[in-house]
Motif scaffolding. Structure first.
Motif, PDB file in Angstrom:
ATOM      1  N   ILE A 100      21.821 -56.960 -47.706  1.00 23.55           N
ATOM      2  CA  ILE A 100      22.400 -57.333 -46.407  1.00 23.55           C
ATOM      3  C   ILE A 100      21.628 -56.547 -45.354  1.00 23.55           C
ATOM      4  O   ILE A 100      21.938 -55.393 -45.054  1.00 23.55           O
ATOM      5  N   CYS A 101      20.576 -57.187 -44.809  1.00 26.49           N
ATOM      6  CA  CYS A 101      19.631 -56.465 -43.949  1.00 26.49           C
ATOM      7  C   CYS A 101      20.312 -55.872 -42.729  1.00 26.49           C
ATOM      8  O   CYS A 101      19.942 -54.796 -42.260  1.00 26.49           O
ATOM      9  N   SER A 102      21.355 -56.576 -42.239  1.00 24.67           N
ATOM     10  CA  SER A 102      21.928 -56.111 -40.951  1.00 24.67           C
ATOM     11  C   SER A 102      22.539 -54.721 -41.096  1.00 24.67           C
ATOM     12  O   SER A 102      22.670 -53.997 -40.109  1.00 24.67           O
ATOM     13  N   ASN A 107      16.083 -51.728 -42.904  1.00 28.30           N
ATOM     14  CA  ASN A 107      15.835 -52.942 -42.123  1.00 28.30           C
ATOM     15  C   ASN A 107      14.579 -52.762 -41.264  1.00 28.30           C
ATOM     16  O   ASN A 107      14.380 -51.707 -40.656  1.00 28.30           O
ATOM     17  N   TYR A 117       9.520 -62.840 -45.430  1.00 24.54           N
ATOM     18  CA  TYR A 117       9.019 -63.501 -44.207  1.00 24.54           C
ATOM     19  C   TYR A 117       7.733 -64.248 -44.533  1.00 24.54           C
ATOM     20  O   TYR A 117       7.568 -65.435 -44.208  1.00 24.54           O
ATOM     21  N   TYR A 128      24.762 -65.926 -54.771  1.00 25.11           N
ATOM     22  CA  TYR A 128      24.710 -64.451 -54.670  1.00 25.11           C
ATOM     23  C   TYR A 128      25.600 -63.890 -55.778  1.00 25.11           C
ATOM     24  O   TYR A 128      26.744 -64.321 -55.947  1.00 25.11           O
TER      25      TYR A 128
ATOM     26  N   VAL B  89      23.826 -68.027 -42.945  1.00 24.62           N
ATOM     27  CA  VAL B  89      22.699 -68.273 -43.875  1.00 24.62           C
ATOM     28  C   VAL B  89      22.898 -67.541 -45.193  1.00 24.62           C
ATOM     29  O   VAL B  89      22.675 -68.106 -46.266  1.00 24.62           O
ATOM     30  N   VAL B  90      23.349 -66.251 -45.138  1.00 24.36           N
ATOM     31  CA  VAL B  90      23.429 -65.502 -46.402  1.00 24.36           C
ATOM     32  C   VAL B  90      24.824 -64.968 -46.681  1.00 24.36           C
ATOM     33  O   VAL B  90      25.061 -64.443 -47.784  1.00 24.36           O
ATOM     34  N   ASN B  92      26.142 -62.400 -45.307  1.00 22.46           N
ATOM     35  CA  ASN B  92      26.068 -61.148 -44.545  1.00 22.46           C
ATOM     36  C   ASN B  92      27.310 -60.258 -44.720  1.00 22.46           C
ATOM     37  O   ASN B  92      27.834 -60.136 -45.825  1.00 22.46           O
ATOM     38  N   HIS B 136      25.341 -73.310 -46.920  1.00 24.30           N
ATOM     39  CA  HIS B 136      24.685 -74.326 -47.782  1.00 24.30           C
ATOM     40  C   HIS B 136      25.326 -74.417 -49.150  1.00 24.30           C
ATOM     41  O   HIS B 136      24.963 -75.258 -49.961  1.00 24.30           O
ATOM     42  N   ASP B 140      25.249 -79.679 -46.819  1.00 27.63           N
ATOM     43  CA  ASP B 140      23.785 -79.661 -46.670  1.00 27.63           C
ATOM     44  C   ASP B 140      23.454 -79.129 -45.284  1.00 27.63           C
ATOM     45  O   ASP B 140      24.102 -79.507 -44.299  1.00 27.63           O
ATOM     46  N   PHE B 144      17.813 -73.519 -40.906  1.00 17.62           N
ATOM     47  CA  PHE B 144      18.366 -72.175 -41.145  1.00 17.62           C
ATOM     48  C   PHE B 144      17.797 -71.243 -40.081  1.00 17.62           C
ATOM     49  O   PHE B 144      16.579 -71.165 -39.892  1.00 17.62           O
ATOM     50  N   PRO B 146      18.098 -67.496 -39.454  1.00 12.71           N
ATOM     51  CA  PRO B 146      18.650 -66.180 -39.812  1.00 12.71           C
ATOM     52  C   PRO B 146      18.527 -65.193 -38.656  1.00 12.71           C
ATOM     53  O   PRO B 146      17.867 -65.481 -37.652  1.00 12.71           O
ATOM     54  N   CYS B 148      20.648 -61.231 -37.154  1.00 12.37           N
ATOM     55  CA  CYS B 148      22.000 -60.721 -36.921  1.00 12.37           C
ATOM     56  C   CYS B 148      22.010 -59.930 -35.621  1.00 12.37           C
ATOM     57  O   CYS B 148      21.924 -58.720 -35.645  1.00 12.37           O
ATOM     58  N   ILE B 170      10.493 -72.399 -38.697  1.00 10.17           N
ATOM     59  CA  ILE B 170      10.834 -70.960 -38.671  1.00 10.17           C
ATOM     60  C   ILE B 170       9.926 -70.290 -39.688  1.00 10.17           C
ATOM     61  O   ILE B 170      10.250 -70.181 -40.883  1.00 10.17           O
ATOM     62  N   GLU B 172       6.634 -67.263 -40.738  1.00 11.61           N
ATOM     63  CA  GLU B 172       6.551 -65.817 -40.894  1.00 11.61           C
ATOM     64  C   GLU B 172       6.728 -65.090 -39.565  1.00 11.61           C
ATOM     65  O   GLU B 172       7.473 -64.118 -39.464  1.00 11.61           O
ATOM     66  N   LEU B 175      10.514 -65.506 -38.468  1.00 10.41           N
ATOM     67  CA  LEU B 175      11.637 -65.153 -39.358  1.00 10.41           C
ATOM     68  C   LEU B 175      12.040 -63.691 -39.152  1.00 10.41           C
ATOM     69  O   LEU B 175      11.203 -62.802 -39.139  1.00 10.41           O
ATOM     70  N   ARG B 176      13.306 -63.450 -38.938  1.00  8.77           N
ATOM     71  CA  ARG B 176      13.823 -62.069 -38.871  1.00  8.77           C
ATOM     72  C   ARG B 176      15.202 -62.064 -39.499  1.00  8.77           C
ATOM     73  O   ARG B 176      16.034 -62.910 -39.175  1.00  8.77           O
ATOM     74  N   TYR B 177      15.443 -61.145 -40.482  1.00  5.45           N
ATOM     75  CA  TYR B 177      16.835 -60.968 -40.968  1.00  5.45           C
ATOM     76  C   TYR B 177      17.360 -59.699 -40.306  1.00  5.45           C
ATOM     77  O   TYR B 177      16.593 -58.819 -39.919  1.00  5.45           O
ATOM     78  N   GLY B 178      18.658 -59.556 -40.330  1.00  2.00           N
ATOM     79  CA  GLY B 178      19.266 -58.289 -39.863  1.00  2.00           C
ATOM     80  C   GLY B 178      19.032 -58.013 -38.390  1.00  2.00           C
ATOM     81  O   GLY B 178      18.432 -58.813 -37.689  1.00  2.00           O
TER      82      GLY B 178
END
Lengths: 240, 178, 211, 581
Positions: A100-102, A107, A117, A128, B89-90, B92, B136, B140, B144, B146, B148, B170, B172, B175-178
């Protein structure tokens, strides 16, 4: 007596020493191959399967990090199939742990994240697993969070080969495999640990980190990695 | 797309941070409203459910069975559904409760104390899924997004591409997570 | 009370002697760790943490390496075995003949869902193993050392009743504590479900799910 | 590195002395009025054959003929399903399902009144034995596994004696190459080629390893060989050691086979006492030592490199190949790893010559194959048939067809790495190439027959759970891939899956097969892929129809998705650890 081998990687004719792996040969000719469990300066295990390449004449994909170059080899480091498989390896990793990156200390400083990426992984198609692991903060300076551990065993190798303490090892088997210190004791009680912190600096994710770091705090891991790369394989102590 | 685009948004198990990031579009909101209408959103007070939507931004993970029904209902009305933000998306932070056993957690929280105050989880709480799911796993998803929260520039890139009738890529760089 | 403690001390003492003899025999032999772990489990019934530490020290191996090896192989038990074990073979030949129903019946009897049905006090470990080697006459089940062939769900009941009787009879006879004696053979049956390790309360412990 | 040698007879044995022992033993056995062989292997032993021994001794004492009746426990006699089996000589007759109570009546009828005991008789031309050509199993069930003299009396150690005395190592390797013998562990790698590579290794300490890990559930041929004819394996290893220049051998077998471990230990002690293995074997310059190493229940240890790590006392985790063990194996030295059955074929080839062996089997798969027949079959047990025999004749002639003559559905070969073959391919030949063509593999030779009560989705989930639990956990595709593949299969089985799940299942199965580090991961998806190929409709029944044609799987009733339209992804809660009904 090191002989020279000539081979082609992605159409580029190159020559390399016989003892060199495809990954090293590619790196010398700045051909990029994604890696995760590989760390220059540590022994290679060929476990994460991200560096698989196609070799003409071999029906099986070979890991570039452990496969030696051979005369007349024709190597392809990217294809749609390889990219799909690399993305699936990353999806499997993200589904296995609790990435959970957030809320993660690593991060924006995580190799797993960067690879995801690069692979254009915008979501994970697998369930998961949310398996519950321990979180061990018994060491006075460090913490290990098994939810973020991808079992690349870099910490095991640096602790055994470079520091010589061999505090870390992998216990259990299959999907219940996990990192343990000494006799599966709390890290704080592991008498063999010299608290040198090398394992923190080689950990590609946020599994091993120092207390006091908050989410996405920059951890200056990069210069140590270069130090470790030069001590072992290349000319020792060379600072770049 | 000569007609105006109809955009909607809903938030499920989330913290509304993504909607705040949507508001960070600042002046670009005006450019957006020149070519599209926000027909249904927690940010606007229009309550009737649109019978058809071009784009739906869905923030938050699916934590309640009611949310799953709502999501399926919107899916059948919408052309392009966007999983908006890490929770969608995940899973979280919302999905972190999946480690815990739901019933014992409810009993612990609303147990003796709750009963004394007349709170009975069965009546006062909506029916919860045992496992919080990313979108998802229920419907469907077309795009996406992502993050936060996803940065405002990325939201603008996505919406702008959709306005131009293109599918946003989206990759490289974005794309950013978190 | 002192007498019992004295006996236990003596017993622990000569178990350590047995272990030292085993370690002496392996002196100088490369790759002896797994042989020593086999013998240690035979002596102590399982591999307690301090014994693993003792073995690591005498073979001059890192403790984490020894624990890594001991926890890898399912035959090694890191926790004291319950008094008695039921081993159900889930090999393919037994499986297609209905072994999963036998396993479910055994589990139902030993860890009944409804707490109320817990009637026999005797603690049973239920293990599913991948092959007991009598594929011609499956499904095969083993209660401690007696083997049952062509078993069905019903046989589980009668087999366990019979075992409970023999154990109760043995209890009256010795009226000492039924010490966790390792099952008869030199190498106790492999134990694929007992991979639980103290540190990791891993919720994916679905080992005894029905496949 | 030499292991500690056990004290041996000072002088090495000569070929003449070997023949002398054999002759003396044959003469002694001939003096008996009758012989009673009781099968003491796996299935029969668990059916109580130990009690039979005492019963027959008591019966003979009662009839006052105890001193001239030879009663021995032997290895597997083949038809395990109808055990315990007893063979009585003279007028050789096989009795099935013998119980201690019947012992006395058999003795008085067969030996005293010299008339066969009708009710338990197994007629001589029973189809189970009719079309078999045993080589590896030729003495099985007739030999006393605990007497080295009995083995020598049946021509034992003659091949070793001749090889070290008359043939150069290269010549022995040539013989094996010309015989066309290929690895019986499942890989099918030409044995002669492997020996040649190890031979060319320059290091002075090399090893020979017998892989008797036999992890495939439903396979029990290695166990039968170790329990029934241990010396054949020792002799095969010694010949291999002589040919490749190794002084040290290891037999790696399972802790779950205590009798096999005991019989092999006894055989090594006997072979060193004579001595037929040890220093300067048969007065040649060749010395060979064998040690036993006992596995501890990890299926992955059957993979070559994992087995070697296990012998080295480490975690049984496979390593990338190359380097192959024949170049760098145990402690980095050249190591020959051969399966038990492969090694048991070596003495007969050396004695009878390559052409005798290559005369059997097919063009590219020479010789015979030992097969363990199990599942819903009338005749279950251990057989040995020439390569190329069809599945149909094995299952319906030798195997006697499906029990309670239910309909045949599929035969599973190659264990958890193999595939399921449906009825339309029953005429496929059993050899390396043909089984691969129908989407399965030879594997160690386990064959499990399934009738129409089996649900193929349930079988696919069963094999995937096996591979998930036996994965070593080192590489990601296998460690996590098998978990995810199992979850999807389990969701399909409980009726909570969608057609999209089926696509992900197929895509992930191919990925795990292509990217895993070792054989376990690469073949874990084989059962699913072959079942999907032949029985796809059953998958669709479970997904869209939400029903299990065979009535095995229980559908999730409380899944709240039942009422609404089928969902792209199942949402019925699956807590990983709960026991599924």
């Amino acid at each position: 007596m090191n002989e020279i081998r000539t081979l082609t990687i992605d159409g580029q004719l190159i020559s390399a020493d016989a003892s060199v792996t495809i990954l090293e040969a590619a790196k010398e000719h700045n051909i990029h191959i994604p890696t995760l469990c590989h760390l220059e300066g540590l022994s290679d295990v060929g476990a994460c399967r991200l560096c698989l390449v196609e070799i003409e004449g071999h029906n099986r994909l070979q890991p570039a990090c452990v496969t030696r170059v051979e005369e007349g080899m024709v190597v392809r480091t990217t294809s749609s199939r390889l990219q799909k498989y690399r993305r699936m390896v990353l999806e499997l990793l993200f589904s296995e742990g609790d990435h959970i990156c957030s809320v993660c200390v690593a991060n924006n400083a995580c190799e797993l994240q960067d690879l995801a990426y690069a692979a254009g992984m915008d979501h994970v198609r697998f369930d998961y697993l949310h398996s519950t692991h321990a979180l061990d903060a018994s060491h006075d300076r460090f913490v290990v969070d098994h939810h973020r551990c991808i079992l690349c065993a870099r910490c095991v190798r640096v602790c055994a080969d470079v520091e010589g303490a061999h505090t870390w090892d992998i216990a259990g088997r299959g999907h219940t495999a996990h990192l343990v210190s000494d006799l599966a004791q709390d890290w704080g009680e592991a008498r063999s640990c010299t608290s040198c912190g090398k394992c923190l600096l080689v950990c590609p994710t946020g599994a091993l980190f120092a207390k006091g770091f908050v989410v996405s705090d920059p951890q200056n891991k990069q210069d140590f990695l270069r130090y470790i790369a030069n001590t072992k394989s290349r000319k020792a102590w060379k600072d770049e | 797309m000569e007609g105006r685009m109809s955009i909607g948004s809903i938030w499920l198990g989330g913290c509304s941070g993504c909607h705040m990031s949507f508001l960070d579009l600042d002046e670009r909101l005006f450019q957006l409203l020149e070519r599209a209408d926000i027909v249904f959103s927690p940010l606007s007070d229009r309550r009737e459910l649109p019978d058809a939507l071009d784009v739906l931004l869905v923030e938050g993970a699916v934590a309640l069975s009611g949310q799953a029904e709502l999501l399926r209902d919107f899916r059948s009305r919408t052309r392009t559904v966007v999983a908006f933000g890490d929770c969608a998306v995940v899973g979280n932070v919302t999905a972190m409760r999946n480690h815990l056993d739901l019933t014992s957690m409810l009993r612990h929280t609303y147990g003796a104390e709750g009963a004394r105050m007349g709170h009975d989880p069965a009546h006062h709480l909506p029916a919860m899924l045992d496992e919080v799911l990313p979108l998802h796993r229920v419907i469907d998803i077309d795009i996406f997004l992502p993050g936060c929260p996803p940065p405002a520039d990325l939201i603008w890139y996505t919406v702008h591409e959709l306005l131009e009738g293109r599918h946003p890529v989206i990759d490289e760089k974005r794309l950013r997570y978190g | 009370m002192a007498q019992i403690e004295k006996n236990q001390a003596i017993e622990a003492e000569n178990k350590h002697k047995q272990l030292d003899r085993a370690l002496m025999r392996q002196q100088g032999r490369r790759g002896a760790l797994i042989e020593v772990l086999h013998e240690a489990q035979h002596i102590f019934g399982y591999l307690p943490r301090d014994i693993l530490g003792y073995i690591a020290a005498s073979l001059q191996l890192p403790p984490s390496h020894v624990f890594g090896v001991a926890s890898f192989y399912p035959s090694f038990r890191l926790h004291p075995p319950a008094g008695h074990t039921i081993t159900v073979c889930m090999g393919t030949a037994c499986y297609v003949n209905g072994a999963s129903r036998v396993l479910r019946a055994a589990e139902e009897r030993c860890h009944p869902r409804a707490e109320s049905e817990q009637h026999d006090r005797i603690p049973f470990d239920v293990h599913a193993v991948h092959c007991l080697g009598s594929c011609g006459s499956g499904p095969v089940m083993q209660v401690d050392d007696d083997l049952y062939l062509h078993t069905a769900a019903e046989t589980v009941e009668s087999a366990l009743d019979q075992c409970v009787e023999t154990v109760r009879a043995a209890d009256h006879a010795s009226d000492g504590t039924t010490e966790a004696s390792p099952s008869g053979e030199i190498f106790p049956e492999s134990d694929t479900s007992g991979r639980q390790d103290a540190r990791n309360n891993d919720s994916a412990a679905g080992e005894t799910d029905d496949t | 590195m030499r292991e500690i040698t056990i004290q041996q007879r000072a002088r090495p044995m000569t070929l003449e002395e070997l023949y002398q022992i054999g002759r003396a033993h044959r003469e002694r056995v001939a003096t008996f009025r009758a012989e009673i062989h009781v099968c003491g292997s796996g299935g029969c032993r668990s059916a109580g054959s130990e009690k039979l021994l005492d019963a027959f001794r008591a019966a003979c004492e009662k009839k006052k003929i105890a001193s001239d009746v030879r009663i021995i426990t032997t290895g597997c006699m083949g038809l395990c399903g109808q055990g315990p089996l007893v063979r009585i000589l003279p007028r050789e007759t096989l009795y099935a399902g013998v119980t201690p109570e019947k012992a006395e009546r058999i003795v008085s009828s067969h030996i005293i009144r010299e008339k066969p005991f009708r009710s338990l008789l197994l007629d001589a031309d029973h189809p189970f034995y009719a079309s078999q050509t045993p080589i590896v199993l030729r003495h099985m069930g007739r030999l006393d596994p605990e007497s080295i003299e009995d083995y020598i009396a049946h021509g034992g150690y003659e091949a070793l004696a001749k090889a070290v005395t008359y043939s150069a190592p290269e010549h022995v390797i040539l013989e094996i190459r010309n015989s066309g013998l290929r690895g019986r562990g499942g890989g099918g790698y030409p044995t002669g080629l492997k020996w040649d590579i190890v031979r060319r290794g320059t290091s002075k300490s090399k090893y020979v390893v017998c892989n008797a890990d036999e992890g495939d559930p439903g396979a029990f041929m290695d166990r039968a060989l170790l329990e029934g004819n241990p010396h054949a394996i020792l002799e095969g290893m010694a010949i291999a050691g002589y040919a490749v220049g190794a002084q040290q051998g290891y037999i790696y077998t399972r802790g779950e086979y205590p009798l096999a471990v005991e019989r092999m230990r006894h055989a090594i002690r006997e072979a060193e006492r004579l001595p037929v293995i040890g220093n300067r074997i048969f007065e040649s310059g060749f010395s060979f030592q064998v040690d036993l190493r006992i596995g501890a229940g990890a299926f992955v240890s059957g993979e070559e490199t994992a087995l070697l790590r296990s012998i080295e006392g480490k975690r049984g985790q496979p390593q990338p190949r190359p380097p192959y063990p024949s170049a760098s194996g145990l402690w980095g030295e050249p190591t020959l790893v051969n399966n038990t059955e492969t090694l048991a074929n070596v003495p007969p080839i050396v004695l009878n010559g390559a052409r005798w062996f290559s005369g059997m089997g097919t063009e590219r798969s020479r010789g015979t194959k030992v097969i363990s027949l199990a599942g819903n079959l009338r005749n279950t047990g251990l057989i040995e048939v020439p390569m190329g025999t069809s599945l149909r004749s094995i299952i319906f002639d030798i195997g006697g067809g499906v029990r309670e003559n239910r309909a045949f559905k599929a035969v599973q070969t190659g264990g958890p790495s193999g595939g399921c073959i449906p009825s339309q391919h029953l005429d496929a030949a059993v050899d390396f190439e043909s089984l691969a063509q129908v989407g399965s593999m030879m594997g160690s030779g386990g064959m499990i027959v399934m009738d129409d009560t089996a649900c193929m989705v349930d079988v696919a989930a069963y094999f995937m759970a096996f591979c998930r639990d036996e994965s070593c956990g080192k590489c990601i595709p296998c460690r996590v891939g098998t978990v995810q593949l199992y979850r999807i299969l389990d969701r399909i089985r409980r009726g909570g899956a969608t057609l999209q799940d089926l696509d992900i299942l197929e895509e992930l199965a191919v990925m795990v097969k292509d990217t895993s580090l070792c054989g376990l991961g690469r073949s874990a998806p084989n059962p699913v892929i072959s079942i999907l190929h032949y029985f796809r409709r059953e998958f669709e029944d479970h997904i869209t129809g939400r029903r299990c044609p065979a009535g095995v799987c229980l559908m999730d009733n409380e899944s709240e998705t039942a009422a609404t339209a089928p969902l792209p992804a199942g949402t019925s809660p699956q807590t990983e650890g709960s026991v599924h009904e």
